[in-house]
Design an enzyme around this catalytic site. Structure first.
Site, PDB file in Angstrom:
ATOM      1  N   VAL A  11     137.545  78.449  46.157  1.00  0.00           N
ATOM      2  CA  VAL A  11     138.120  79.384  45.185  1.00  0.00           C
ATOM      3  C   VAL A  11     138.812  80.556  45.878  1.00  0.00           C
ATOM      4  O   VAL A  11     139.950  80.917  45.544  1.00  0.00           O
ATOM      5  CB  VAL A  11     137.021  79.909  44.211  1.00  0.00           C
ATOM      6  CG1 VAL A  11     137.619  80.882  43.204  1.00  0.00           C
ATOM      7  CG2 VAL A  11     136.345  78.748  43.492  1.00  0.00           C
ATOM      8  N   ARG A  42     131.878  84.271  56.447  1.00  0.00           N
ATOM      9  CA  ARG A  42     130.754  84.248  57.399  1.00  0.00           C
ATOM     10  C   ARG A  42     131.286  84.160  58.815  1.00  0.00           C
ATOM     11  O   ARG A  42     130.842  84.860  59.703  1.00  0.00           O
ATOM     12  CB  ARG A  42     129.892  83.004  57.123  1.00  0.00           C
ATOM     13  CG  ARG A  42     128.677  83.273  56.303  1.00  0.00           C
ATOM     14  CD  ARG A  42     127.864  82.025  56.131  1.00  0.00           C
ATOM     15  NE  ARG A  42     128.652  80.960  55.512  1.00  0.00           N
ATOM     16  CZ  ARG A  42     128.254  80.227  54.486  1.00  0.00           C
ATOM     17  NH1 ARG A  42     127.065  80.436  53.976  1.00  0.00           N
ATOM     18  NH2 ARG A  42     129.002  79.280  53.974  1.00  0.00           N
ATOM     19  N   GLU A 124     135.132  85.800  33.905  1.00  0.00           N
ATOM     20  CA  GLU A 124     135.692  84.672  33.144  1.00  0.00           C
ATOM     21  C   GLU A 124     135.501  83.334  33.875  1.00  0.00           C
ATOM     22  O   GLU A 124     135.252  82.299  33.256  1.00  0.00           O
ATOM     23  CB  GLU A 124     137.186  84.920  32.890  1.00  0.00           C
ATOM     24  CG  GLU A 124     137.875  83.871  32.064  1.00  0.00           C
ATOM     25  CD  GLU A 124     137.290  83.738  30.649  1.00  0.00           C
ATOM     26  OE1 GLU A 124     137.494  84.650  29.848  1.00  0.00           O
ATOM     27  OE2 GLU A 124     136.625  82.719  30.384  1.00  0.00           O
ATOM     28  N   VAL A 127     132.169  80.621  33.768  1.00  0.00           N
ATOM     29  CA  VAL A 127     131.873  79.572  32.772  1.00  0.00           C
ATOM     30  C   VAL A 127     133.120  78.724  32.558  1.00  0.00           C
ATOM     31  O   VAL A 127     134.158  79.226  32.127  1.00  0.00           O
ATOM     32  CB  VAL A 127     131.440  80.172  31.415  1.00  0.00           C
ATOM     33  CG1 VAL A 127     131.074  79.061  30.441  1.00  0.00           C
ATOM     34  CG2 VAL A 127     130.270  81.129  31.590  1.00  0.00           C
ATOM     35  N   LYS A 200     125.472  78.384  32.940  1.00  0.00           N
ATOM     36  CA  LYS A 200     126.611  78.672  32.056  1.00  0.00           C
ATOM     37  C   LYS A 200     126.141  78.823  30.610  1.00  0.00           C
ATOM     38  O   LYS A 200     126.651  79.671  29.867  1.00  0.00           O
ATOM     39  CB  LYS A 200     127.659  77.564  32.193  1.00  0.00           C
ATOM     40  CG  LYS A 200     128.293  77.535  33.587  1.00  0.00           C
ATOM     41  CD  LYS A 200     129.042  76.241  33.845  1.00  0.00           C
ATOM     42  CE  LYS A 200     129.627  76.219  35.245  1.00  0.00           C
ATOM     43  NZ  LYS A 200     130.142  74.899  35.625  1.00  0.00           N
ATOM     44  N   GLY A 302     137.472  73.569  40.502  1.00  0.00           N
ATOM     45  CA  GLY A 302     138.608  73.396  41.399  1.00  0.00           C
ATOM     46  C   GLY A 302     139.161  74.752  41.801  1.00  0.00           C
ATOM     47  O   GLY A 302     139.074  75.720  41.050  1.00  0.00           O
TER      48      GLY A 302
HETATM   49  P1  NDP Z   1     132.751  77.750  49.037  1.00  0.00           P
HETATM   50  O1  NDP Z   1     131.445  77.304  49.612  1.00  0.00           O
HETATM   51  O2  NDP Z   1     133.908  76.846  49.149  1.00  0.00           O
HETATM   52  O3  NDP Z   1     133.165  79.150  49.719  1.00  0.00           O
HETATM   53  C1  NDP Z   1     132.268  80.176  49.937  1.00  0.00           C
HETATM   54  C2  NDP Z   1     132.948  81.232  50.805  1.00  0.00           C
HETATM   55  O4  NDP Z   1     132.091  82.363  50.878  1.00  0.00           O
HETATM   56  C3  NDP Z   1     133.209  80.762  52.235  1.00  0.00           C
HETATM   57  O5  NDP Z   1     134.463  81.242  52.668  1.00  0.00           O
HETATM   58  C4  NDP Z   1     132.092  81.443  53.039  1.00  0.00           C
HETATM   59  O6  NDP Z   1     132.447  81.817  54.352  1.00  0.00           O
HETATM   60  C5  NDP Z   1     131.893  82.710  52.233  1.00  0.00           C
HETATM   61  N1  NDP Z   1     130.534  83.199  52.380  1.00  0.00           N
HETATM   62  C6  NDP Z   1     129.401  82.585  51.984  1.00  0.00           C
HETATM   63  N2  NDP Z   1     128.342  83.336  52.320  1.00  0.00           N
HETATM   64  C7  NDP Z   1     128.824  84.436  52.935  1.00  0.00           C
HETATM   65  C8  NDP Z   1     128.240  85.574  53.521  1.00  0.00           C
HETATM   66  N3  NDP Z   1     126.913  85.703  53.560  1.00  0.00           N
HETATM   67  N4  NDP Z   1     129.044  86.515  54.050  1.00  0.00           N
HETATM   68  C9  NDP Z   1     130.378  86.360  54.025  1.00  0.00           C
HETATM   69  N5  NDP Z   1     131.010  85.303  53.508  1.00  0.00           N
HETATM   70  C10 NDP Z   1     130.226  84.362  52.959  1.00  0.00           C
HETATM   71  O7  NDP Z   1     132.456  78.158  47.526  1.00  0.00           O
HETATM   72  P2  NDP Z   1     133.425  78.014  46.261  1.00  0.00           P
HETATM   73  O8  NDP Z   1     134.718  78.650  46.573  1.00  0.00           O
HETATM   74  O9  NDP Z   1     133.413  76.613  45.774  1.00  0.00           O
HETATM   75  O10 NDP Z   1     132.630  78.847  45.151  1.00  0.00           O
HETATM   76  C11 NDP Z   1     132.621  80.249  45.174  1.00  0.00           C
HETATM   77  C12 NDP Z   1     132.013  80.771  43.879  1.00  0.00           C
HETATM   78  O11 NDP Z   1     132.807  80.342  42.785  1.00  0.00           O
HETATM   79  C13 NDP Z   1     130.598  80.272  43.586  1.00  0.00           C
HETATM   80  O12 NDP Z   1     129.862  81.288  42.942  1.00  0.00           O
HETATM   81  C14 NDP Z   1     130.828  79.117  42.630  1.00  0.00           C
HETATM   82  O13 NDP Z   1     129.707  78.878  41.787  1.00  0.00           O
HETATM   83  C15 NDP Z   1     131.993  79.657  41.842  1.00  0.00           C
HETATM   84  N6  NDP Z   1     132.795  78.633  41.190  1.00  0.00           N
HETATM   85  C16 NDP Z   1     133.287  77.610  41.933  1.00  0.00           C
HETATM   86  C17 NDP Z   1     134.054  76.634  41.347  1.00  0.00           C
HETATM   87  C18 NDP Z   1     134.632  75.514  42.137  1.00  0.00           C
HETATM   88  O14 NDP Z   1     135.295  74.662  41.551  1.00  0.00           O
HETATM   89  N7  NDP Z   1     134.442  75.474  43.454  1.00  0.00           N
HETATM   90  C19 NDP Z   1     134.319  76.658  39.893  1.00  0.00           C
HETATM   91  C20 NDP Z   1     133.796  77.817  39.208  1.00  0.00           C
HETATM   92  C21 NDP Z   1     133.045  78.745  39.860  1.00  0.00           C
HETATM   93  P3  NDP Z   1     132.793  80.723  55.485  1.00  0.00           P
HETATM   94  O15 NDP Z   1     134.094  80.131  55.060  1.00  0.00           O
HETATM   95  O16 NDP Z   1     132.901  81.487  56.741  1.00  0.00           O
HETATM   96  O17 NDP Z   1     131.665  79.759  55.445  1.00  0.00           O
HETATM   97  N1  HSE Z   2     129.895  72.021  40.060  1.00  0.00           N
HETATM   98  C1  HSE Z   2     130.572  72.568  38.948  1.00  0.00           C
HETATM   99  C2  HSE Z   2     131.105  71.424  38.080  1.00  0.00           C
HETATM  100  C3  HSE Z   2     131.697  73.457  39.433  1.00  0.00           C
HETATM  101  O1  HSE Z   2     130.982  70.247  38.438  1.00  0.00           O
HETATM  102  O2  HSE Z   2     131.613  71.696  37.003  1.00  0.00           O
HETATM  103  C4  HSE Z   2     132.096  74.492  38.441  1.00  0.00           C
HETATM  104  O3  HSE Z   2     131.083  75.346  38.109  1.00  0.00           O
END
Ligand code: NDP
Ligand code: HSE
Length: 437
Positions: A11, A42, A124, A127, A200, A302
């Site tokens: 994201v 990280r 937003e 969910v 959610k 996504g």
């Molecule tokens: P990812 O695992 O792809 O990315 C997480 C990012 O956060 C990485 O860049 C990671 O760093 C960084 N990170 C994690 N922990 C730390 C830390 N302690 N300090 C600094 N940076 C940190 O997650 P997503 O992008 O998939 O999801 C992000 C959020 O969005 C979550 O809350 C998820 O539930 C929500 N979400 C995701 C959706 C999806 O489709 N993926 C849909 C709707 C909501 P590094 O790259 O260095 O590891």
């Molecule tokens: N794992 C979740 C899904 C991502 O499959 O819908 C969005 O929250």
């Protein structure tokens, strides 16, 4: 307007892309330029998408949140996300987050902190990804009275159930496909066990009913017990199996009004709009007193779709800062009791194999009557393609499919226990809730 992004994964990368490639339009819409001041990760040594300027990457998220007007939290997890959001709020920043797990677990602490500091906390994207649902429920429908929310809010499980229904895959095969396509995580537990949908559901219920509902209040059941046979039978009886997040008004046994929130697989009539939600798509079906039925449909996950919802929030909170003040907030004034699972009222479909001789159906029907469960329909089915085929064909065993009128979960559980105890019942194959009828 200084914007900090915490997280640069699926994201975060797309949030950075939109902030960068649409900078001029966003500035015009906000009334001030949005300046990306840092992206916390990280590991800063990992190669990133070229859209992310390496000079903006930092491992010092704590420091970054103190030098931004808007903090976007897309790192996920409980800590350090929670601490960073609180720190951002203390420093007067507005916060946008996609973190449903954190909001469902500890939303009230974050809302209270935002209230105390007079800043926005928007979510937003938490969910159903790209689908505008938080704002419609919190703002557009705030003049109405929502009765019920039914949502397909987990794309992974919808994809899995869809594959089982359309291609006859078993659960394990379908989960593997979902993983190969990047829908399911390497550890798909949060999706298939319903935790993601439950988070959610808690958020939606809190907004819809002006009541604090947390993850622990949600009665949760995932899809792992479902078989290919369940899915096939759903189709035979004119239904589609979906994992639903349900939040609805209800009553305790003494008539006290409350809310009931649950996540479980359910049979949805093939004619219901939710039955047509295919693949990894999400949809939320809202029943409101004045508005009637509404359905919100789209991509629930996504990078780019989720980033769309995040950016919508970023523009909103940034506008509020430009104009002064903050936007509408959550309210919990109604403070309704959260009702236990046993109080949930719905229809059920029960499949069972019984000895095929006179009086058996009467015995089964009597048990339902004893528990106050009313039968809507009984069907003695033609033989399926399972191991019982010979016995069924020989007329020794009959397969019954019983659909009930609405009954409480408590009454239904008692019914099933008693039915299982009847000598004439060989096995109760499955008991599934029927929703949306
Ligand atoms: P990812 O695992 O792809 O990315 C997480 C990012 O956060 C990485 O860049 C990671 O760093 C960084 N990170 C994690 N922990 C730390 C830390 N302690 N300090 C600094 N940076 C940190 O997650 P997503 O992008 O998939 O999801 C992000 C959020 O969005 C979550 O809350 C998820 O539930 C929500 N979400 C995701 C959706 C999806 O489709 N993926 C849909 C709707 C909501 P590094 O790259 O260095 O590891
Ligand atoms: N794992 C979740 C899904 C991502 O499959 O819908 C969005 O929250």
């Amino acid at each position: 307007m200084r914007v900090a992004v915490l997280g640069c994964g699926v994201v975060g990368t797309q949030v950075v892309r939109l902030l960068t490639t649409q900078a001029d339009d966003l500035a015009a819409r906000v009334g001030a330029p949005l300046q990306l001041v840092g992206v916390a990760v990280r590991d800063t040594s990992v190669e990133r998408d070229p859209v992310v300027d390496p000079a903006l990457l930092t491992a010092d998220a704590e420091g970054l949140v103190t030098r931004a007007d808007v903090v976007v939290e897309v790192m996920g997890g409980i800590e350090p996300a929670r601490g960073l959001i609180l720190r951002a709020i203390e420093h007067g920043a507005a916060v946008v987050t996609a973190n449903k797990a954190l909001l469902a677990q500890d939303g009230p602490t974050l809302y209270a902190a935002a209230d105390a500091a007079g800043v926005d906390l928007y979510f937003e994207a938490a969910v159903a990804g790209a689908i505008p649902i938080v704002r419609p429920v919190r703002e557009s429908l705030v003049g109405d009275r929502i009765r019920r929310v039914l949502g397909i809010v987990n794309g992974t499980t919808n994809y899995v159930l869809d594959k089982m229904a359309t291609e006859g895959l078993d659960l394990e095969q379908a989960v593997k496909e979902a993983q190969a396509l990047g829908y399911a995580e390497a550890d798909p537990t949060a999706d298939v066990e319903g935790y993601d949908a439950a988070a959610k559901a808690a958020i939606l219920a809190s907004l819809a009913f002006h009541t604090r509902v947390s993850l622990d209040d949600v009665d949760r059941e995932g899809i792992t017990a479902l078989t290919a046979d369940d899915v096939a039978w759903a189709a035979r009886t004119g239904h589609v199996l979906k994992l639903l997040a349900i939040a609805e008004r209800g009553e305790a046994e003494d008539g006290t009004p409350g809310v009931q929130v649950r996540v479980h697989p359910a049979l949805v009539p093939a004619s219901h709009p939710l039955a047509g939600v295919r693949g990894a798509f999400n949809a939320v079906f809202v029943e409101a007193e004045a508005a009637g039925e509404l359905m919100f449909y789209g991509r629930g996950a996504g990078g780019a779709p989720t980033a769309s919802a995040v950016l919508g929030d970023v523009v909103s909170v940034a506008r509020h800062r430009v104009l002064g003040g903050r936007g509408p907030v959550e309210s919990s004034y109604a403070d309704l009791p959260v009702l236990p699972a046993e109080a949930a009222r719905t229809r059920y479909q029960m499949r069972l194999d019984v000895v095929d001789r006179p009086g058996v159906l009467a015995q089964v029907a009597a048990v339902l009557a004893e528990h106050g469960v009313s039968i809507e329909a009984v069907r003695q089915t033609p033989v399926g393609d399972d191991a019982l085929e010979n016995a069924l064909a020989a007329g020794e065993i009959a397969r019954l499919v019983i659909t009930t009128h609405a009954a409480t979960e408590r009454a239904l559980r008692g019914t099933v226990e008693s039915i299982e105890g009847l000598d004439v019942v060989r096995r109760v194959i499955s008991v599934l809730r029927v929703e949306g009828a």
